[in-house]
Write a protein that holds these residues in place. Structure first.
Motif, PDB file in Angstrom:
ATOM      1  N   THR A  46       0.833  -1.201   0.000  1.00  0.00           N
ATOM      2  CA  THR A  46       0.000   0.000   0.000  1.00  0.00           C
ATOM      3  C   THR A  46       0.870   1.255   0.000  1.00  0.00           C
ATOM      4  N   ALA A  47       1.932   1.232   0.792  1.00  0.00           N
ATOM      5  CA  ALA A  47       2.822   2.398   0.857  1.00  0.00           C
ATOM      6  C   ALA A  47       3.449   2.661  -0.507  1.00  0.00           C
ATOM      7  N   LYS A  48       3.858   1.611  -1.179  1.00  0.00           N
ATOM      8  CA  LYS A  48       4.463   1.776  -2.503  1.00  0.00           C
ATOM      9  C   LYS A  48       3.444   2.338  -3.496  1.00  0.00           C
ATOM     10  N   VAL A  49       2.224   1.812  -3.452  1.00  0.00           N
ATOM     11  CA  VAL A  49       1.173   2.294  -4.355  1.00  0.00           C
ATOM     12  C   VAL A  49       0.941   3.782  -4.113  1.00  0.00           C
ATOM     13  N   GLU A  50       0.859   4.162  -2.848  1.00  0.00           N
ATOM     14  CA  GLU A  50       0.578   5.566  -2.539  1.00  0.00           C
ATOM     15  C   GLU A  50       1.724   6.471  -2.975  1.00  0.00           C
ATOM     16  N   ARG A  51       2.939   6.009  -2.743  1.00  0.00           N
ATOM     17  CA  ARG A  51       4.099   6.820  -3.101  1.00  0.00           C
ATOM     18  C   ARG A  51       4.189   7.005  -4.621  1.00  0.00           C
ATOM     19  N   THR A  52       3.933   5.924  -5.335  1.00  0.00           N
ATOM     20  CA  THR A  52       3.978   5.992  -6.801  1.00  0.00           C
ATOM     21  C   THR A  52       2.888   6.923  -7.324  1.00  0.00           C
ATOM     22  N   ALA A  53       1.685   6.797  -6.746  1.00  0.00           N
ATOM     23  CA  ALA A  53       0.567   7.623  -7.192  1.00  0.00           C
ATOM     24  C   ALA A  53       0.842   9.100  -6.929  1.00  0.00           C
ATOM     25  N   GLU A  54       1.468   9.382  -5.784  1.00  0.00           N
ATOM     26  CA  GLU A  54       1.800  10.778  -5.479  1.00  0.00           C
ATOM     27  C   GLU A  54       2.806  11.329  -6.471  1.00  0.00           C
ATOM     28  N   MET A  55       3.801  10.505  -6.770  1.00  0.00           N
ATOM     29  CA  MET A  55       4.838  10.946  -7.692  1.00  0.00           C
ATOM     30  C   MET A  55       4.239  11.295  -9.052  1.00  0.00           C
ATOM     31  N   LEU A  56       3.240  10.550  -9.462  1.00  0.00           N
ATOM     32  CA  LEU A  56       2.633  10.767 -10.781  1.00  0.00           C
ATOM     33  C   LEU A  56       1.391  11.660 -10.712  1.00  0.00           C
ATOM     34  N   GLU A  57       1.132  12.165  -9.510  1.00  0.00           N
ATOM     35  CA  GLU A  57      -0.026  13.038  -9.301  1.00  0.00           C
ATOM     36  C   GLU A  57      -1.333  12.392  -9.721  1.00  0.00           C
ATOM     37  N   ILE A  58      -1.494  11.138  -9.332  1.00  0.00           N
ATOM     38  CA  ILE A  58      -2.767  10.462  -9.575  1.00  0.00           C
ATOM     39  C   ILE A  58      -3.328   9.898  -8.265  1.00  0.00           C
ATOM     40  N   ALA A  59      -2.867  10.478  -7.143  1.00  0.00           N
ATOM     41  CA  ALA A  59      -3.279   9.957  -5.837  1.00  0.00           C
ATOM     42  C   ALA A  59      -4.793  10.044  -5.648  1.00  0.00           C
ATOM     43  N   ASP A  60      -5.416  11.050  -6.249  1.00  0.00           N
ATOM     44  CA  ASP A  60      -6.860  11.217  -6.072  1.00  0.00           C
ATOM     45  C   ASP A  60      -7.664  10.282  -6.978  1.00  0.00           C
ATOM     46  N   LEU A  61      -6.978   9.490  -7.772  1.00  0.00           N
ATOM     47  CA  LEU A  61      -7.684   8.602  -8.707  1.00  0.00           C
ATOM     48  C   LEU A  61      -7.617   7.141  -8.279  1.00  0.00           C
ATOM     49  N   LEU A  62      -7.012   6.869  -7.116  1.00  0.00           N
ATOM     50  CA  LEU A  62      -6.713   5.486  -6.753  1.00  0.00           C
ATOM     51  C   LEU A  62      -7.936   4.567  -6.742  1.00  0.00           C
ATOM     52  N   ASP A  63      -9.114   5.139  -6.434  1.00  0.00           N
ATOM     53  CA  ASP A  63     -10.314   4.287  -6.349  1.00  0.00           C
ATOM     54  C   ASP A  63     -11.084   4.201  -7.664  1.00  0.00           C
ATOM     55  N   LYS A  64     -10.617   4.938  -8.677  1.00  0.00           N
ATOM     56  CA  LYS A  64     -11.327   4.935  -9.962  1.00  0.00           C
ATOM     57  C   LYS A  64     -10.928   3.725 -10.800  1.00  0.00           C
ATOM     58  N   LYS A  65     -11.791   3.380 -11.758  1.00  0.00           N
ATOM     59  CA  LYS A  65     -11.483   2.322 -12.723  1.00  0.00           C
ATOM     60  C   LYS A  65     -10.943   2.972 -14.007  1.00  0.00           C
ATOM     61  N   PRO A  66     -10.154   2.253 -14.780  1.00  0.00           N
ATOM     62  CA  PRO A  66      -9.578   2.826 -16.002  1.00  0.00           C
ATOM     63  C   PRO A  66     -10.610   3.501 -16.909  1.00  0.00           C
ATOM     64  N   GLY A  67     -11.808   2.941 -17.008  1.00  0.00           N
ATOM     65  CA  GLY A  67     -12.851   3.515 -17.867  1.00  0.00           C
ATOM     66  C   GLY A  67     -13.252   4.918 -17.470  1.00  0.00           C
ATOM     67  N   GLN A  68     -12.967   5.293 -16.232  1.00  0.00           N
ATOM     68  CA  GLN A  68     -13.331   6.633 -15.757  1.00  0.00           C
ATOM     69  C   GLN A  68     -12.204   7.645 -15.935  1.00  0.00           C
ATOM     70  N   LEU A  69     -11.099   7.205 -16.553  1.00  0.00           N
ATOM     71  CA  LEU A  69      -9.926   8.078 -16.667  1.00  0.00           C
ATOM     72  C   LEU A  69      -9.762   8.615 -18.084  1.00  0.00           C
ATOM     73  N   SER A  70      -9.081   9.741 -18.201  1.00  0.00           N
ATOM     74  CA  SER A  70      -8.711  10.270 -19.519  1.00  0.00           C
ATOM     75  C   SER A  70      -7.506   9.488 -20.040  1.00  0.00           C
ATOM     76  N   GLY A  71      -7.198   9.684 -21.318  1.00  0.00           N
ATOM     77  CA  GLY A  71      -6.057   8.996 -21.922  1.00  0.00           C
ATOM     78  C   GLY A  71      -4.760   9.276 -21.181  1.00  0.00           C
ATOM     79  N   GLY A  72      -4.571  10.545 -20.818  1.00  0.00           N
ATOM     80  CA  GLY A  72      -3.347  10.929 -20.126  1.00  0.00           C
ATOM     81  C   GLY A  72      -3.257  10.289 -18.745  1.00  0.00           C
ATOM     82  N   GLN A  73      -4.397  10.215 -18.072  1.00  0.00           N
ATOM     83  CA  GLN A  73      -4.401   9.605 -16.739  1.00  0.00           C
ATOM     84  C   GLN A  73      -4.116   8.108 -16.828  1.00  0.00           C
ATOM     85  N   ARG A  74      -4.695   7.480 -17.849  1.00  0.00           N
ATOM     86  CA  ARG A  74      -4.429   6.040 -18.027  1.00  0.00           C
ATOM     87  C   ARG A  74      -2.947   5.803 -18.298  1.00  0.00           C
ATOM     88  N   GLN A  75      -2.346   6.708 -19.081  1.00  0.00           N
ATOM     89  CA  GLN A  75      -0.927   6.556 -19.400  1.00  0.00           C
ATOM     90  C   GLN A  75      -0.083   6.685 -18.127  1.00  0.00           C
TER      91      GLN A  75
END
Ligand code: ADP
Ligand code: MG
Length: 389
Positions: free
Chosen positions: A134-163
């Protein structure tokens, strides 16, 4: 490798720096070859990728970039030659044993998993507690500025967010090297530019050796420490973006790098240098080696000799002593680019391109203009396209 560094704990940084250094792995390709039946996809490739380096494999479609990357990854077996990663010979090692991470052109995320689930997936078989994962997931998400998307599914994301999620999945395992095959080609132009800066930034932060494949020379120039230019399965030149641009080793590299591309002229070298467009020769008054067959001139080194309008500020005027003799041309296309103009110029049936910072007032479509080349920036090529200096 990168874990401590990314905890934003400034005090521990000096210690971890050394540790990170030792984890960086260089990649050594020796006489690497791959053929598919009659097709020679990669021919005798020798390339040393430095630890921590961002190396771009650049070349036109079909030149063997993906095949090379897939051999490094272990997804293709070389026909000959060898691969070392961090001084360990891995030519026949299974992909999962090489400690590398690969991002593909089409990034398949698991549609039914959340972003957090997708990020965590590569950690599956690693010996880590749930808290550590969990710590690794959170750290990675923060680094990529997608921490607020952790509970979303890919279908709810933009192309850039999916990338970003796809990139996150690559870095979360802290591999010895990242392998990326045209990772931005599914993004629109604007997002592509932004994302390539982010990838570069991230790579510098992590210090992870990266091999990045693209056919886009501008993308290569903007992210690479060094570029390896390939054509037809063969390595053409390796160097920094500046070296490749300023001193291309052959006409292929010279013509592939730069936008608009370098102009080439057939020349005959005798007393002066003669341009040979359709019999209408002109003497340039410059000294090129006797065995020069073609002359390369970048669009920005083609200068209009008409006086620029008084109010055109900031025009870089070349030193007149560096100018070749003038040649007369007709302006056939003017393309305003906002901060520059591209002109197509014609001499007989031959056309070439000039890139100007400003357009003189008296120049318009159909104008006859005098142009000269900057002698200090000319590129001479021999009969087989080799650069002659
Ligand atoms: P690039 O990534 O630079 O576009 P590739 O490495 O994919 O080029 O392909 C290099 C050459 O090898 C091409 O001529 C391609 O058609 C050929 N090639 C690639 N993969 C295969 C394959 N699995 N079978 C047969 N030919 C292939
Ligand atoms: Mg490819």
């Amino acid at each position: 490798m990168s874990s401590e560094l990314t905890q934003a704990d400034g005090e521990s940084a000096p210690d971890t720096a050394a540790e990170i250094e030792t984890e960086q792995a260089g990649i050594d390709l020796s006489n690497l070859r791959k053929s598919y039946g009659d097709v020679l996809a990669v021919e005798g490739l020798d390339l040393e990728i430095e630890p921590g380096e961002f190396l771009v494999l650049l070349g036109p479609s079909g030149c063997g970039k993906s095949t090379t990357l897939r051999m490094i990854a272990g997804l293709e077996t070389p026909t000959g030659g060898s691969i070392e990663i961090g001084d360990e010979e891995v030519t026949r090692t299974l992909p999962q044993k090489r400690g590398l991470s690969m991002v593909f052109q089409s990034y398949a995320l698991y549609p039914h998993k959340t972003v957090a689930g997708n990020l965590e997936f590569p950690l599956g078989k690693m010996d880590l507690s749930d808290e550590e994962k969990t710590a690794k997931v959170e750290r990675t998400a923060e680094m990529l500025e997608i921490a607020d998307l952790l509970d979303k599914k890919p279908g709810q994301l933009s192309g850039g967010q999916r990338q970003r999620v796809a990139v996150g999945r690559t870095i979360i395992r802290e591999p010895k090297a990242f392998l990326m095959d045209e990772p931005l080609s599914n993004l629109d132009a604007q997002l592509r530019v932004r994302t390539r800066f982010e990838i570069r930034e991230l790579q510098q932060e992590l210090g992870t050796t990266t091999v990045y494949v693209t056919h886009d020379q501008e993308e290569a120039m903007s992210v690479a420490d060094r570029i390896a230019v390939m054509n037809d399965g063969e390595l053409q030149q390796v160097g920094t973006p500046e070296e490749i641009y300023k001193t291309p080793e052959n006409a292929f590299v010279a013509g592939f790098i730069g936008n608009p591309p370098m102009n080439f002229f057939d020349v005959s070298v005798g007393m002066g240098v003669e341009l040979l467009p359709n019999g209408d020769t002109a003497t340039l008054d410059t000294s090129l080696p006797m065995d020069t067959e073609s002359l390369g001139v970048r669009p920005e080194d083609v200068h209009l000799l008409s006086t620029p309008a008084e109010d055109v500020a900031n025009v870089s005027r070349p030193d007149p002593r560096n100018m070749t003799n003038a040649i007369e041309c007709e302006v056939t296309v003017i393309e305003p680019l906002g901060n520059a103009y591209e002109l197509e110029l014609a001499r007989g049936d031959d056309t070439f391109i000039a890139r100007l910072r400003a357009l003189p007032e008296d120049v318009s479509m159909g104008s006859t203009v005098e142009v000269a080349f900057d002698r200090t920036e000319l590129h001479a090529f021999g009969a087989s396209g080799e650069a002659i200096r």
